[in-house]
Design an enzyme around this catalytic site. Structure first.
Site, PDB file in Angstrom:
ATOM      1  N   LYS A 101      -4.335  -0.993  16.091  1.00 55.65           N
ATOM      2  CA  LYS A 101      -5.110  -0.300  15.062  1.00 55.65           C
ATOM      3  C   LYS A 101      -6.310   0.441  15.655  1.00 55.65           C
ATOM      4  O   LYS A 101      -6.775   1.430  15.086  1.00 55.65           O
ATOM      5  CB  LYS A 101      -5.539  -1.283  13.970  1.00 55.65           C
ATOM      6  CG  LYS A 101      -4.360  -1.864  13.180  1.00 55.65           C
ATOM      7  CD  LYS A 101      -3.597  -0.767  12.415  1.00 55.65           C
ATOM      8  CE  LYS A 101      -2.531  -1.328  11.491  1.00 55.65           C
ATOM      9  NZ  LYS A 101      -1.793  -0.269  10.763  1.00 55.65           N
ATOM     10  N   ASP A 132      13.937   3.337  10.275  1.00 59.88           N
ATOM     11  CA  ASP A 132      13.104   2.465  11.096  1.00 59.88           C
ATOM     12  C   ASP A 132      12.247   3.386  11.952  1.00 59.88           C
ATOM     13  O   ASP A 132      12.780   4.143  12.776  1.00 59.88           O
ATOM     14  CB  ASP A 132      13.998   1.575  11.966  1.00 59.88           C
ATOM     15  CG  ASP A 132      13.184   0.595  12.812  1.00 59.88           C
ATOM     16  OD1 ASP A 132      11.988   0.878  13.065  1.00 59.88           O
ATOM     17  OD2 ASP A 132      13.738  -0.430  13.227  1.00 59.88           O
ATOM     18  N   LYS A 143      -0.678 -14.471  16.848  1.00 59.74           N
ATOM     19  CA  LYS A 143      -0.731 -15.637  17.742  1.00 59.74           C
ATOM     20  C   LYS A 143      -1.966 -15.450  18.605  1.00 59.74           C
ATOM     21  O   LYS A 143      -2.316 -14.317  18.948  1.00 59.74           O
ATOM     22  CB  LYS A 143       0.474 -15.654  18.693  1.00 59.74           C
ATOM     23  CG  LYS A 143       1.733 -16.317  18.149  1.00 59.74           C
ATOM     24  CD  LYS A 143       1.637 -17.832  18.186  1.00 59.74           C
ATOM     25  CE  LYS A 143       2.871 -18.434  17.527  1.00 59.74           C
ATOM     26  NZ  LYS A 143       2.573 -19.756  16.976  1.00 59.74           N
ATOM     27  N   ASN A 167      -9.958  -9.259  15.634  1.00 61.58           N
ATOM     28  CA  ASN A 167      -9.694 -10.421  14.791  1.00 61.58           C
ATOM     29  C   ASN A 167      -8.980 -11.486  15.600  1.00 61.58           C
ATOM     30  O   ASN A 167      -8.075 -11.178  16.369  1.00 61.58           O
ATOM     31  CB  ASN A 167      -8.831 -10.005  13.587  1.00 61.58           C
ATOM     32  CG  ASN A 167      -8.899 -11.008  12.459  1.00 61.58           C
ATOM     33  OD1 ASN A 167      -9.807 -11.857  12.417  1.00 61.58           O
ATOM     34  ND2 ASN A 167      -7.958 -10.926  11.551  1.00 61.58           N
ATOM     35  N   ILE A 169       0.831  -1.205   0.000  1.00 63.21           N
ATOM     36  CA  ILE A 169       0.000   0.000   0.000  1.00 63.21           C
ATOM     37  C   ILE A 169       0.867   1.257   0.000  1.00 63.21           C
ATOM     38  O   ILE A 169       0.587   2.223  -0.715  1.00 63.21           O
ATOM     39  CB  ILE A 169      -0.953  -0.031   1.223  1.00 63.21           C
ATOM     40  CG1 ILE A 169      -1.948  -1.196   1.090  1.00 63.21           C
ATOM     41  CG2 ILE A 169      -1.701   1.288   1.360  1.00 63.21           C
ATOM     42  CD1 ILE A 169      -2.815  -1.448   2.320  1.00 63.21           C
ATOM     43  N   TYR A 196      -2.381  -6.630  17.149  1.00 62.72           N
ATOM     44  CA  TYR A 196      -2.675  -5.819  15.962  1.00 62.72           C
ATOM     45  C   TYR A 196      -3.988  -5.032  16.151  1.00 62.72           C
ATOM     46  O   TYR A 196      -4.053  -3.829  15.863  1.00 62.72           O
ATOM     47  CB  TYR A 196      -2.773  -6.750  14.751  1.00 62.72           C
ATOM     48  CG  TYR A 196      -2.905  -6.058  13.415  1.00 62.72           C
ATOM     49  CD1 TYR A 196      -1.811  -5.470  12.790  1.00 62.72           C
ATOM     50  CD2 TYR A 196      -4.139  -6.021  12.747  1.00 62.72           C
ATOM     51  CE1 TYR A 196      -1.925  -4.863  11.544  1.00 62.72           C
ATOM     52  CE2 TYR A 196      -4.263  -5.420  11.497  1.00 62.72           C
ATOM     53  CZ  TYR A 196      -3.157  -4.848  10.902  1.00 62.72           C
ATOM     54  OH  TYR A 196      -3.280  -4.250   9.666  1.00 62.72           O
ATOM     55  N   ALA A 201      -3.129 -16.542  24.237  1.00 61.95           N
ATOM     56  CA  ALA A 201      -2.620 -17.553  25.165  1.00 61.95           C
ATOM     57  C   ALA A 201      -1.208 -18.008  24.808  1.00 61.95           C
ATOM     58  O   ALA A 201      -0.439 -18.423  25.669  1.00 61.95           O
ATOM     59  CB  ALA A 201      -3.558 -18.765  25.186  1.00 61.95           C
ATOM     60  N   ASN A 202      -0.868 -17.924  23.528  1.00 57.83           N
ATOM     61  CA  ASN A 202       0.449 -18.389  23.069  1.00 57.83           C
ATOM     62  C   ASN A 202       1.400 -17.252  22.728  1.00 57.83           C
ATOM     63  O   ASN A 202       2.489 -17.484  22.219  1.00 57.83           O
ATOM     64  CB  ASN A 202       0.291 -19.252  21.810  1.00 57.83           C
ATOM     65  CG  ASN A 202      -0.619 -20.437  22.046  1.00 57.83           C
ATOM     66  OD1 ASN A 202      -0.722 -20.908  23.170  1.00 57.83           O
ATOM     67  ND2 ASN A 202      -1.295 -20.882  21.016  1.00 57.83           N
TER      68      ASN A 202
HETATM   69  P1  NAD Z   1       3.348  -4.613   3.712  1.00 59.36           P
HETATM   70  O1  NAD Z   1       3.870  -5.562   4.710  1.00 59.36           O
HETATM   71  O2  NAD Z   1       3.279  -5.037   2.285  1.00 59.36           O
HETATM   72  O3  NAD Z   1       4.177  -3.237   3.784  1.00 59.36           O
HETATM   73  C1  NAD Z   1       4.517  -2.639   4.994  1.00 59.36           C
HETATM   74  C2  NAD Z   1       5.840  -1.930   4.835  1.00 59.36           C
HETATM   75  O4  NAD Z   1       6.173  -1.336   6.108  1.00 59.36           O
HETATM   76  C3  NAD Z   1       7.001  -2.853   4.443  1.00 59.36           C
HETATM   77  O5  NAD Z   1       7.691  -2.324   3.341  1.00 59.36           O
HETATM   78  C4  NAD Z   1       7.852  -2.879   5.702  1.00 59.36           C
HETATM   79  O6  NAD Z   1       9.245  -3.042   5.427  1.00 59.36           O
HETATM   80  C5  NAD Z   1       7.562  -1.530   6.311  1.00 59.36           C
HETATM   81  N1  NAD Z   1       7.905  -1.486   7.733  1.00 59.36           N
HETATM   82  C6  NAD Z   1       7.682  -2.432   8.676  1.00 59.36           C
HETATM   83  N2  NAD Z   1       8.220  -2.065   9.849  1.00 59.36           N
HETATM   84  C7  NAD Z   1       8.801  -0.853   9.665  1.00 59.36           C
HETATM   85  C8  NAD Z   1       9.512   0.027  10.494  1.00 59.36           C
HETATM   86  N3  NAD Z   1       9.768  -0.273  11.773  1.00 59.36           N
HETATM   87  N4  NAD Z   1       9.972   1.193   9.972  1.00 59.36           N
HETATM   88  C9  NAD Z   1       9.738   1.502   8.666  1.00 59.36           C
HETATM   89  N5  NAD Z   1       9.063   0.690   7.826  1.00 59.36           N
HETATM   90  C10 NAD Z   1       8.596  -0.476   8.312  1.00 59.36           C
HETATM   91  O7  NAD Z   1       1.895  -4.191   4.242  1.00 59.36           O
HETATM   92  P2  NAD Z   1       0.656  -3.518   3.472  1.00 59.36           P
HETATM   93  O8  NAD Z   1      -0.356  -4.573   3.225  1.00 59.36           O
HETATM   94  O9  NAD Z   1       1.072  -2.673   2.354  1.00 59.36           O
HETATM   95  O10 NAD Z   1       0.101  -2.611   4.665  1.00 59.36           O
HETATM   96  C11 NAD Z   1       0.358  -1.228   4.802  1.00 59.36           C
HETATM   97  C12 NAD Z   1      -0.467  -0.713   5.973  1.00 59.36           C
HETATM   98  O11 NAD Z   1      -1.849  -0.993   5.750  1.00 59.36           O
HETATM   99  C13 NAD Z   1      -0.109  -1.356   7.309  1.00 59.36           C
HETATM  100  O12 NAD Z   1      -0.180  -0.382   8.333  1.00 59.36           O
HETATM  101  C14 NAD Z   1      -1.182  -2.406   7.482  1.00 59.36           C
HETATM  102  O13 NAD Z   1      -1.391  -2.712   8.833  1.00 59.36           O
HETATM  103  C15 NAD Z   1      -2.376  -1.701   6.863  1.00 59.36           C
HETATM  104  N6  NAD Z   1      -3.457  -2.591   6.414  1.00 59.36           N
HETATM  105  C16 NAD Z   1      -3.303  -3.457   5.355  1.00 59.36           C
HETATM  106  C17 NAD Z   1      -4.385  -4.244   4.955  1.00 59.36           C
HETATM  107  C18 NAD Z   1      -4.321  -5.193   3.758  1.00 59.36           C
HETATM  108  O14 NAD Z   1      -5.321  -5.812   3.420  1.00 59.36           O
HETATM  109  N7  NAD Z   1      -3.183  -5.326   3.086  1.00 59.36           N
HETATM  110  C19 NAD Z   1      -5.585  -4.184   5.647  1.00 59.36           C
HETATM  111  C20 NAD Z   1      -5.700  -3.312   6.725  1.00 59.36           C
HETATM  112  C21 NAD Z   1      -4.639  -2.510   7.082  1.00 59.36           C
END
Ligand code: NAD
Length: 467
Positions: free
Chosen positions: A377, A281, A315, A367, A239, A373, A318-319
């Site tokens: 969120k 990061d 997870k 979920n 995204i 998570y 519990a785990n």
């Molecule tokens: P993704 O895992 O494809 O991309 C996430 C990116 O964040 C990765 O490039 C990763 O390297 C980077 N990242 C992780 N930890 C980091 C850190 N400490 N510092 C900097 N960068 C870091 O995930 P996505 O599906 O593209 O999701 C993007 C956002 O959308 C997330 O916040 C996710 O929770 C949210 N989201 C996604 C979905 C879905 O259906 N894909 C649904 C709901 C929410």
């Protein structure tokens, strides 16, 4: 696996570049669109997902003309603000509406609700595929009387129900406008143009709240972010990479940030969209300092920050070990909070800035296997609620998107039956694309969205989960 998201985690930890793939094939969608599939589906009454009409520069915003109804304070405003749209006066045989807009700000009593029936009932069979239903009301809590508040609140159930009845990719959304918005209601324009276009393709059954402030339209609605500096975290892939692409399309100067380990994918994204890459990061204690310094030295500051970086470590509680719990809370919630506060305190995020957070329907519905998570969120929603009034003092807005089932590497790793269920358990009968989330974020980021703050908008095709 303990939950479907356990599959995701394995996929996400190891593979960075591979996740640039478009996601798994939509088997049901492919079958249903084949000749025998379509024949069978129509015989069996199976749902048929529509190919959603999405934004394309130079194409009309909607697939047909707009009919405006209702006798409130914004019906004329809508026609004035959208002077480049085509409007019609009533239901005519053979005409399919691209949009049905009802000004419900005039509804003051329970009896007045009948006007909804009178306007919509005769028009319901004349909505084009990927057409839009939009109801505009007055913020219920700010209504002038008890009766008006009741009538205005009723709009929510009405609009969400229409969303569930519409077919062929058509959507229904509701906007609540502040009662003190000026007659020209220019603050409404960016929201109208977002909802009444292909940019909102996967946004269905949502409520938007627009404040009373006026807005200035950008020089071009095709380049609304021209001259703006935007930061997107977690932008190496998924995204985040698409957000960077849409921001660049809209004219912004983009900084894409991701962890050092994702460096190769990050440079790829940066090259593709013409952005500047920053290895960062977000959980580092000095992340805000680093970002502020980088953006200020190179571009003179930041106008837009999108906290997209996010992780899952699933997870059953519990785990679950402490590591999984802490890393998810840190990346998804503590980091965006700390970085926003840091950037604002340093003045690196300029007056009139935009903060956009990424929540999830898991933060709304919860979920299984995702207590960490879900908490992170939902905390994001709390962050938006709490910070909106504070940041308003600096003309900064803060909003969040809450994506549902989006076709990414994350969801491609979900086992087939669950994946198909995730797609079909929504009004639009399919998963969304990353661009659908990105367009919603770009709408919040627009300088013309200054009257839009404190919103949580789901980009979920009106998913049944958490609805
Ligand atoms: P993704 O895992 O494809 O991309 C996430 C990116 O964040 C990765 O490039 C990763 O390297 C980077 N990242 C992780 N930890 C980091 C850190 N400490 N510092 C900097 N960068 C870091 O995930 P996505 O599906 O593209 O999701 C993007 C956002 O959308 C997330 O916040 C996710 O929770 C949210 N989201 C996604 C979905 C879905 O259906 N894909 C649904 C709901 C929410």
């Amino acid at each position: 696996p303990e939950s479907w998201t356990d599959h995701i985690r394995e996929e996400k930890v190891g593979i960075v570049a591979a996740s640039k793939s478009k996601g798994a094939p939509n088997l049901y969608g492919t079958f249903i669109h084949s000749a025998p599939g379509a024949f069978l589906a129509s015989k069996l009454g199976l749902p048929q997902p529509e190919t959603l009409r999405r934004y394309q520069a130079g194409e009309p915003a909607l697939p047909g003309p707009v009919l405006v109804g209702g006798k409130g304070r914004v019906a004329d405003t809508v026609r004035n603000l959208l002077s480049d749209y085509t409007f019609v006066d009533g239901v005519t045989q053979g005409v399919k509406f691209g949009g049905l807009v009802f000004d419900a700000t005039g509804l003051r009593t329970i009896e007045d609700l009948e006007q909804l029936f009178e306007f919509f009932q005769p028009a319901m069979r004349s909505i084009a595929p990927s057409g839009r239903v939009l109801v505009i009301g007055t913020t219920p809590e700010l209504s002038a009387s008890v009766d008006e508040q009741i009538a205005q609140r009723a709009l929510e159930g009405f609009t969400r129900s229409i969303g569930k009845e519409l077919l062929r990719g058509a959507t229904a959304n509701l906007v609540y406008l502040h009662p003190e918005a000026a007659t020209a209601a220019t603050g409404l324009e960016s929201t109208l143009r977002f909802i009444l276009s292909g940019k909102s393709a996967f946004v269905d059954g949502q409520v938007f709240r627009v404040g009373k402030d006026d807005s200035t339209a950008p020089a071009s609605w095709d380049k609304p972010l021209a001259g703006k500096v935007a930061v997107v975290t977690g932008a190496a892939r998924g995204i985040g990479a698409t957000i960077a692409e849409v921001f660049a399309r809209d004219g912004a100067t983009v900084i894409v940030a991701d962890i050092p380990a994702a460096g190769e994918a990050l440079s790829e994204t940066a090259n593709k969209v013409g952005a500047t890459a920053l290895a960062l990061d977000v959980t580092a204690p000095d992340a805000a300092d680093k970002l502020a310094e980088f953006a200020t030295e190179r571009f003179g500051g930041i106008d837009i920050v999108v906290h997209n970086a996010g992780i899952t470590r699933d997870k059953l509680l519990a785990n679950m070990d402490e590591g999984r719990w802490n890393s998810v809370i840190n990346v998804n919630l503590a980091a965006p909070h700390r970085i926003t506060e840091g950037l604002v305190a340093k003045g690196a995020l300029k007056e009139g800035g935009r903060v956009i957070d990424v929540s999830s329907i898991a933060g709304i519905a919860g979920n299984r296997g995702q207590t960490n998570y879900g908490a992170s969120k939902a905390g994001v929603i709390g962050m938006v609620n709490a910070e909106a009034p504070k940041l308003a003092e600096k003309g900064i807005t803060i909003n969040a998107v809450a994506p549902g089932f989006i076709e990414t590497a994350m969801t491609a790793a979900v086992p087939l039956p669950t994946r198909e269920a995730g797609r079909l358990m929504s009004s639009l009968l399919q998963g969304g694309q990353t661009v659908d989330v990105a367009e919603t974020i770009a709408y919040f980021a627009s300088p013309a969205s200054n009257a839009v703050s404190g919103n949580i908008v789901r980009v979920c095709g009106q998913s049944l989960i958490g609805a």
